[in-house]
Motif scaffolding. Structure first.
Motif, mmCIF file in Angstrom:
data_model
loop_
_atom_site.group_PDB
_atom_site.id
_atom_site.type_symbol
_atom_site.label_atom_id
_atom_site.label_comp_id
_atom_site.label_asym_id
_atom_site.label_seq_id
_atom_site.Cartn_x
_atom_site.Cartn_y
_atom_site.Cartn_z
ATOM 1 N N GLY A 320 0.796 -1.218 0.000
ATOM 2 C CA GLY A 320 0.000 0.000 0.000
ATOM 3 C C GLY A 320 0.826 1.264 0.000
ATOM 4 N N GLU A 321 1.453 1.577 1.137
ATOM 5 C CA GLU A 321 2.158 2.856 1.303
ATOM 6 C C GLU A 321 3.350 3.016 0.369
ATOM 7 O OE1 GLU A 321 3.249 3.592 5.311
ATOM 8 O OE2 GLU A 321 1.182 3.631 6.057
ATOM 9 N N ALA A 322 4.187 2.011 0.273
ATOM 10 C CA ALA A 322 5.372 2.127 -0.581
ATOM 11 C C ALA A 322 4.971 2.330 -2.037
ATOM 12 C CB ALA A 322 6.255 0.891 -0.433
ATOM 13 N N GLY A 323 3.926 1.641 -2.464
ATOM 14 C CA GLY A 323 3.437 1.828 -3.830
ATOM 15 C C GLY A 323 2.959 3.247 -4.069
ATOM 16 N N GLU A 324 2.258 3.810 -3.084
ATOM 17 C CA GLU A 324 1.785 5.193 -3.206
ATOM 18 C C GLU A 324 2.957 6.173 -3.286
ATOM 19 O OE1 GLU A 324 -0.786 5.894 0.079
ATOM 20 O OE2 GLU A 324 -2.339 4.493 -0.616
ATOM 21 N N ILE A 325 3.968 5.953 -2.450
ATOM 22 C CA ILE A 325 5.153 6.829 -2.474
ATOM 23 C C ILE A 325 5.815 6.792 -3.839
ATOM 24 C CG2 ILE A 325 7.491 7.117 -1.545
ATOM 25 C CD1 ILE A 325 6.403 6.083 1.149
ATOM 26 N N PHE A 326 5.947 5.604 -4.389
ATOM 27 C CA PHE A 326 6.610 5.456 -5.684
ATOM 28 C C PHE A 326 5.846 6.210 -6.776
ATOM 29 C CE2 PHE A 326 7.693 2.867 -9.530
ATOM 30 C CZ PHE A 326 9.045 3.169 -9.561
ATOM 31 N N GLU A 332 6.023 4.583 -12.289
ATOM 32 C CA GLU A 332 4.884 4.170 -13.108
ATOM 33 C C GLU A 332 4.361 2.768 -12.764
ATOM 34 O OE1 GLU A 332 6.058 4.601 -17.174
ATOM 35 O OE2 GLU A 332 6.249 6.792 -17.048
ATOM 36 N N HIS A 333 5.257 1.832 -12.579
ATOM 37 C CA HIS A 333 4.834 0.451 -12.312
ATOM 38 C C HIS A 333 5.454 -0.029 -11.003
ATOM 39 C CE1 HIS A 333 2.932 -0.080 -16.214
ATOM 40 N NE2 HIS A 333 4.003 0.470 -16.771
ATOM 41 N N PHE A 334 4.597 -0.495 -10.108
ATOM 42 C CA PHE A 334 5.034 -0.997 -8.795
ATOM 43 C C PHE A 334 4.300 -2.297 -8.521
ATOM 44 C CE2 PHE A 334 4.505 -1.677 -4.289
ATOM 45 C CZ PHE A 334 5.709 -1.311 -3.728
ATOM 46 N N THR A 335 5.010 -3.287 -7.998
ATOM 47 C CA THR A 335 4.351 -4.529 -7.608
ATOM 48 C C THR A 335 4.960 -5.065 -6.325
ATOM 49 O OG1 THR A 335 3.644 -6.747 -8.362
ATOM 50 C CG2 THR A 335 5.885 -6.067 -8.920
ATOM 51 N N HIS A 336 4.118 -5.621 -5.496
ATOM 52 C CA HIS A 336 4.581 -6.288 -4.277
ATOM 53 C C HIS A 336 4.522 -7.786 -4.506
ATOM 54 C CE1 HIS A 336 3.754 -8.135 -0.214
ATOM 55 N NE2 HIS A 336 4.926 -7.561 -0.045
ATOM 56 N N ILE A 337 5.621 -8.467 -4.266
ATOM 57 C CA ILE A 337 5.681 -9.922 -4.412
ATOM 58 C C ILE A 337 5.266 -10.545 -3.084
ATOM 59 C CG2 ILE A 337 7.178 -11.892 -4.922
ATOM 60 C CD1 ILE A 337 8.984 -9.904 -6.457
ATOM 61 N N PRO A 338 4.198 -11.332 -3.057
ATOM 62 C CA PRO A 338 3.687 -11.873 -1.785
ATOM 63 C C PRO A 338 4.717 -12.711 -1.041
ATOM 64 C CG PRO A 338 2.108 -12.187 -3.563
ATOM 65 C CD PRO A 338 3.389 -11.739 -4.205
ATOM 66 N N CYS A 339 4.521 -12.819 0.261
ATOM 67 C CA CYS A 339 5.348 -13.719 1.078
ATOM 68 C C CYS A 339 5.050 -15.165 0.682
ATOM 69 C CB CYS A 339 5.045 -13.498 2.554
ATOM 70 S SG CYS A 339 5.523 -11.866 3.168
ATOM 71 N N LEU A 340 5.843 -16.072 1.187
ATOM 72 C CA LEU A 340 5.633 -17.488 0.855
ATOM 73 C C LEU A 340 4.319 -18.007 1.412
ATOM 74 C CD1 LEU A 340 9.259 -18.853 1.428
ATOM 75 C CD2 LEU A 340 8.154 -18.266 -0.744
ATOM 76 N N ASN A 341 3.897 -17.456 2.545
ATOM 77 C CA ASN A 341 2.618 -17.815 3.144
ATOM 78 C C ASN A 341 2.460 -19.335 3.264
ATOM 79 O OD1 ASN A 341 1.754 -15.082 3.457
ATOM 80 N ND2 ASN A 341 1.311 -14.994 1.270
ATOM 81 N N ASP A 342 1.275 -19.844 2.859
ATOM 82 C CA ASP A 342 1.041 -21.292 2.936
ATOM 83 C C ASP A 342 1.125 -21.931 1.551
ATOM 84 O OD1 ASP A 342 -1.197 -20.110 1.900
ATOM 85 O OD2 ASP A 342 -2.617 -20.979 3.321
#
Length: 362
Positions: A320-326, A332-342
């Motif tokens: 959320g926040e880091a993408g908004e800052i960028f 122009e393009h921002f993506t968060h790569i999810p954690c490994l989770n389950d």
């Protein structure tokens, strides 16, 4: 009746009054004690029970009164904590949690993923009837003492305690171990306890992180110029006192970069979630994201290798926040790569480590 001490480890025994008499003909009387089960307790940081003010304050109070987390003098910290922080922060943090709350189950995603990890790990280890898998939180519910007692009552006389932190820090791994040891201090008959060491450079973990990056980037119609590996920060003073966390984070980032075959410029380690007036580990994630955008970088991705499960710090602070800052500063393009989770890859890491730590007991 003489007990068979050579019974296989996957059998289930109960030490009874008769068992004790059979050993030494002593007039001992005590409640039955189940033995010869092996417990695995995975532990994550914690989660509030709800996003309301009362739940958030209770959770933050437990977290911020931990001496491993805030090492300041109590005389200095408590007036600030009880006079300001616990009166103002619960409302703000509660609103942040509301944005990433798992509304289907009315709980945080950290709770959802940790429970799923426990359930899946139990199914994976079902070939060993003597093994019981459960989960707990360092702060909030279910608590470490409650779960250790439940495993002991179920017959676990040996327990593997698994703090779900790839990199060791006193404020994370050590405080989980502290809480477990404190719980054992109240037990007359303690189970044997193994604590899982950090696995920041474990090949299975490095491979899972690298593959998650490759898999996620393959779904995009653009390629990031830079990928940030954002780790949770700690104060510089903790590092200077001997905490190995910083070194282990940098090693994780280096091994992932080498596995991907990337340059140092392509994959950069940063640190997030600083709190208070102290200087923390640098470079800071938010400042780096802003700087990159201002310098003309248009496409970046961020992954959080130090988090086993997505949570407030990854979903709200980074996605959320880091993408908004960028975007606000020209990106122009921002993506968060999810954690490994389950995920399958994430569960393979947990399975690899737990099987290793169970050796000699199962």
């Amino acid at each position: 009746m003489t007990p068979d001490w050579t019974a296989p480890v996957n059998s289930h025994m109960t030490l009874t009054d008769e068992t004790c008499r059979g050993v030494g003909e002593l007039p001992v009387e005590h409640p039955p004690v189940k033995i010869q089960k092996v417990g695995v307790l995975i532990v994550n940081l914690g989660t509030p029970d709800g996003t309301d003010y009362k739940s958030m304050r209770r959770y933050l109070k437990e977290f911020l009164t931990d001496k491993r987390v805030i090492e300041w003098s109590r005389f200095l910290w408590y007036p600030i904590l009880f006079g300001i922080v616990l009166n103002t922060r619960p409302g703000r943090v509660g609103k942040a949690y509301e944005e990433i709350w798992n509304k289907d189950l009315d709980e945080s995603y950290l709770r959802t993923y940790t429970r799923n990890q426990s359930d899946q790990l139990g199914a994976i280890l079902a070939e060993h009837p003597s093994v019981m898998v459960d989960w707990a939180m360092r702060y909030g519910q279910p608590s470490i003492p409650d779960k250790l007692q439940a495993l002991k009552d179920a017959g676990c006389d040996r327990i593997v305690l698994f703090p779900l932190y790839p990199q060791y820090a006193a404020a994370t791994t050590a405080t989980v171990n502290d809480k477990a040891f404190q719980a054992l201090m109240d037990m007359r008959w303690q189970p044997a306890l193994r604590t899982v060491p950090p696995y920041h450079d474990d090949p299975a973990y490095i491979e899972a992180i690298a593959r998650s990056i490759e898999t996620h980037l393959a779904t995009l119609d653009w390629e990031p110029e830079i990928v940030l590996t954002s780790f949770h920060g700690i104060p510089q003073s903790y590092f200077l006192k001997g905490d190995p966390y910083h070194c282990q984070c940098l090693k994780t980032a280096r091994l992932v970069r080498e596995r991907l075959g990337w340059s140092k410029e392509k994959l950069m380690p940063t640190f997030q979630s600083r709190f208070g007036p102290e200087e923390w580990l640098q470079p800071y994630t938010d400042k780096t994201v802003e700087k990159l955008a201002k310098e003309g970088v248009k496409r970046i991705a961020v992954i959080n290798p130090g988090f086993v499960s997505d949570c407030l710090e990854t979903l709200e602070e980074i996605a959320g926040e880091a993408g908004e800052i960028f975007h606000e500063h020209g990106g122009e393009h921002f993506t968060h790569i999810p954690c490994l989770n389950d995920s399958e890859g994430g569960m393979k890491v947990l399975e690899t480590i737990v099987r290793r730590e169970l050796q000699g007991w199962v």
